[in-house]
Design a protein around this motif. Structure first.
Motif, PDB file in Angstrom:
ATOM      1  N   LYS A  29       0.853  -1.177   0.059  1.00 48.16           N
ATOM      2  CA  LYS A  29      -0.008  -0.155   0.018  1.00 48.16           C
ATOM      3  C   LYS A  29       0.902   1.374   0.075  1.00 48.16           C
ATOM      4  CE  LYS A  29      -3.740   2.268   2.683  1.00 48.16           C
ATOM      5  NZ  LYS A  29      -4.574   2.412   3.712  1.00 48.16           N
ATOM      6  N   PRO A  30       0.811   2.251  -1.101  1.00 49.61           N
ATOM      7  CA  PRO A  30       1.659   3.205  -1.167  1.00 49.61           C
ATOM      8  C   PRO A  30       1.138   4.497  -0.006  1.00 49.61           C
ATOM      9  CG  PRO A  30      -0.121   3.237  -2.744  1.00 49.61           C
ATOM     10  CD  PRO A  30      -0.283   1.929  -2.231  1.00 49.61           C
ATOM     11  N   GLU A  31       2.177   5.283   0.648  1.00 45.32           N
ATOM     12  CA  GLU A  31       1.951   6.170   1.510  1.00 45.32           C
ATOM     13  C   GLU A  31       1.565   7.470   0.951  1.00 45.32           C
ATOM     14  OE1 GLU A  31       1.758   5.453   4.535  1.00 45.32           O
ATOM     15  OE2 GLU A  31       2.366   3.324   4.491  1.00 45.32           O
ATOM     16  N   ASP A  32       1.030   8.348   1.596  1.00 49.02           N
ATOM     17  CA  ASP A  32       0.627   9.707   1.098  1.00 49.02           C
ATOM     18  C   ASP A  32       1.953  10.485   0.759  1.00 49.02           C
ATOM     19  OD1 ASP A  32      -1.970   9.266   1.198  1.00 49.02           O
ATOM     20  OD2 ASP A  32      -2.177   9.975   3.169  1.00 49.02           O
ATOM     21  N   HIS A  33       2.980  10.100   1.741  1.00 47.34           N
ATOM     22  CA  HIS A  33       4.169  10.834   1.395  1.00 47.34           C
ATOM     23  C   HIS A  33       5.387   9.742   1.904  1.00 47.34           C
ATOM     24  CE1 HIS A  33       3.777  11.999   5.696  1.00 47.34           C
ATOM     25  NE2 HIS A  33       5.240  11.820   5.728  1.00 47.34           N
TER      26      HIS A  33
ATOM     27  N   CYS B  88       0.244  10.490  -8.069  1.00 42.95           N
ATOM     28  CA  CYS B  88      -0.652   9.864  -6.887  1.00 42.95           C
ATOM     29  C   CYS B  88      -0.287   8.619  -6.410  1.00 42.95           C
ATOM     30  CB  CYS B  88      -1.810  10.286  -7.105  1.00 42.95           C
ATOM     31  SG  CYS B  88      -2.483   8.807  -8.390  1.00 42.95           S
ATOM     32  N   GLN B  89      -1.034   8.165  -5.131  1.00 44.30           N
ATOM     33  CA  GLN B  89      -0.661   6.838  -4.886  1.00 44.30           C
ATOM     34  C   GLN B  89      -0.874   5.685  -5.673  1.00 44.30           C
ATOM     35  OE1 GLN B  89      -2.865   9.015  -3.720  1.00 44.30           O
ATOM     36  NE2 GLN B  89      -4.544   7.907  -2.770  1.00 44.30           N
ATOM     37  N   TYR B  90      -1.674   6.090  -6.628  1.00 42.60           N
ATOM     38  CA  TYR B  90      -2.190   4.825  -7.475  1.00 42.60           C
ATOM     39  C   TYR B  90      -1.027   4.343  -8.573  1.00 42.60           C
ATOM     40  CZ  TYR B  90      -6.715   4.826  -5.428  1.00 42.60           C
ATOM     41  OH  TYR B  90      -7.856   4.797  -4.600  1.00 42.60           O
TER      42      TYR B  90
ATOM     43  N   VAL C  48       2.394   5.233  -7.913  1.00 35.80           N
ATOM     44  CA  VAL C  48       3.563   5.446  -7.152  1.00 35.80           C
ATOM     45  C   VAL C  48       4.745   4.262  -7.518  1.00 35.80           C
ATOM     46  CG1 VAL C  48       3.194   4.142  -5.128  1.00 35.80           C
ATOM     47  CG2 VAL C  48       4.648   5.909  -4.835  1.00 35.80           C
TER      48      VAL C  48
ATOM     49  N   HIS D  11       7.076  13.667  -1.551  1.00 32.76           N
ATOM     50  CA  HIS D  11       5.712  13.910  -1.443  1.00 32.76           C
ATOM     51  C   HIS D  11       5.027  13.669  -2.736  1.00 32.76           C
ATOM     52  CE1 HIS D  11       4.514  16.082   2.500  1.00 32.76           C
ATOM     53  NE2 HIS D  11       6.172  15.829   2.627  1.00 32.76           N
ATOM     54  N   LEU D  12       3.816  13.013  -2.672  1.00 25.41           N
ATOM     55  CA  LEU D  12       2.976  12.681  -3.900  1.00 25.41           C
ATOM     56  C   LEU D  12       1.953  13.899  -3.972  1.00 25.41           C
ATOM     57  CD1 LEU D  12       2.428   8.892  -3.446  1.00 25.41           C
ATOM     58  CD2 LEU D  12       4.341  10.054  -4.824  1.00 25.41           C
TER      59      LEU D  12
ATOM     60  N   PRO E 120      -5.743  11.892  -6.709  1.00 26.51           N
ATOM     61  CA  PRO E 120      -5.706  10.353  -7.256  1.00 26.51           C
ATOM     62  C   PRO E 120      -6.624  10.203  -8.712  1.00 26.51           C
ATOM     63  CG  PRO E 120      -6.642  10.769  -5.013  1.00 26.51           C
ATOM     64  CD  PRO E 120      -6.447  12.131  -5.432  1.00 26.51           C
TER      65      PRO E 120
END
Length: 361
Positions: free
Chosen positions: A6-10, A99-101, A103, A178-179, A183
């Motif tokens: 699972k990717p992190e927000d940053h 975005c996290q999708y 990464v 940071h991303l 999303p």
């Protein structure tokens, strides 16, 4: 998505230094080590750096500075611009247009990315439909085909400048990564909701039959406007609402995340708040919008919602959707070999076809 993937927000970049790491004496206290790294970064940070022409400087009210690097997503020169900027300004934060999708592209090697971009298979189609719904998922696959077309023409995987930013940020002490993008499921759902069914069909048809040759020289000419976004702009010029959701709204979101990043940071020595230095890495097409929005009040919540679909007659809706699916399937079959057969094999598509044309009793 697996829990461990699972990717992190940053992401916090590692504190590896440049070619010659500092010598840390045995027994040195943690506070002393942090102070040494803080001072090392301060020594490396250039006060008046000579930066590429693609870099725009923006100032925050608290004295923080944003160096915004405008890039072309398939450009070697853009990778060099990003590396040069990060090395010169030694930022506290690096923000990229991901975005996290998306990464995963930061951790894949070039060969794997080339293979992934060219291989549109059943698993990718099912994942896109699961995340975004049937119509938005199909549109995402078709847009992926645009990126794959450019990848195949150039033999170059997308996102090189973001991977370069991630690598360089890891060499700067205390630098966070940071991303910054909205999303992608939200973007696609809002884009699809903004189009009529007829407009969706016309757009899908154009995306399926994209075949114009592209050279590396064409990419570098597009440093003033990102190649992928320029290709999309040429195709969606008839759909202002689509440009609004894919470009203008993301300008607002990127501005918001960049402003969040340009907050004062805390010095490890005395805890004092000091202005931050931030590097933002975005497609060149987003730079004018970010500049225009930089000092405006922004309503991010407004561009994060997805309006419910309009209430059409179920008969008309099913009929039009069936025709649209038929056009999408035929276009993808012509353009992508087995993609049409893949779409027809999906349970969601078969269920819809069963509703439209039930078997005789």
């Amino acid at each position: 998505m697996d829990e461990d993937k699972k990717p992190e927000d940053h992401l916090v970049a590692s504190n590896a230094s440049e070619d010659e790491p500092p010598c840390i004496a045995p027994g040195m206290a943690d506070g002393e080590t942090l102070e040494m790294l803080w001072q090392l970064r301060a020594q490396r940070r250039q006060n008046s750096p000579e930066l590429p022409e693609t870099v725009t400087r923006l100032n925050a009210p608290d004295g923080s500075i944003l160096y915004l690097v405008g890039t072309a997503h398939f450009s070697d020169n853009s990778k060099n611009d990003v590396a040069m900027t990060i090395r010169a300004v030694q930022p506290d934060v690096v923000v990229v247009e991901l975005c996290q999708y998306r990464v995963s592209m930061l951790r894949m090697d070039e060969n794997t990315l080339l293979k992934e971009a060219k291989d549109i298979n059943l698993e990718k189609v099912q994942q896109a439909i699961k995340q975004n719904g049937l119509m938005s998922g199909l549109m995402q696959i078709l847009l992926l085909k645009v990126s794959a077309h450019i990848t195949q023409q150039l033999g170059m995987a997308p996102g090189g400048e973001f991977r370069e930013a991630f690598k360089e940020a890891g060499r700067v002490p205390f630098c966070k990564f940071h991303l910054g993008d909205r999303p992608i499921p939200v973007t696609f759902k809002r884009a699809i909701a903004a189009l009529s069914l007829w407009q969706k069909a016309r757009l899908a048809w154009g995306l399926c039959f994209l075949s114009d040759p592209i050279s590396k020289e064409d990419v570098e000419k597009c440093k003033q406007k990102d190649l992928l976004e320029q290709t999309m702009s040429e195709m969606i010029g008839e759909f202002p609402a689509l440009h609004q959701t894919i470009v203008a709204e993301r300008d607002i979101y990127l501005t918001h995340t960049l402003r969040q990043a340009t907050r004062c940071v805390e010095s490890p020595s005395d805890g004092q708040k000091v202005p931050a230095v931030v590097v933002g890495v975005v497609g060149m097409g987003h730079v004018p919008g970010i500049e225009q929005n930089w000092e405006k009040e922004l309503n991010v919540q407004e561009i994060m919602t997805v309006a419910p679909p309009s209430q059409f007659s179920w008969v008309m809706r099913a009929l039009v959707k069936g025709v649209l699916l038929g056009m999408l399937g035929y276009a993808c079959y012509r353009a992508g070999g087995g993609l049409g057969r893949t779409l027809l094999s999906l349970p969601a598509v078969q269920s819809l076809l069963e509703k439209l044309w039930p078997h005789p009793a």
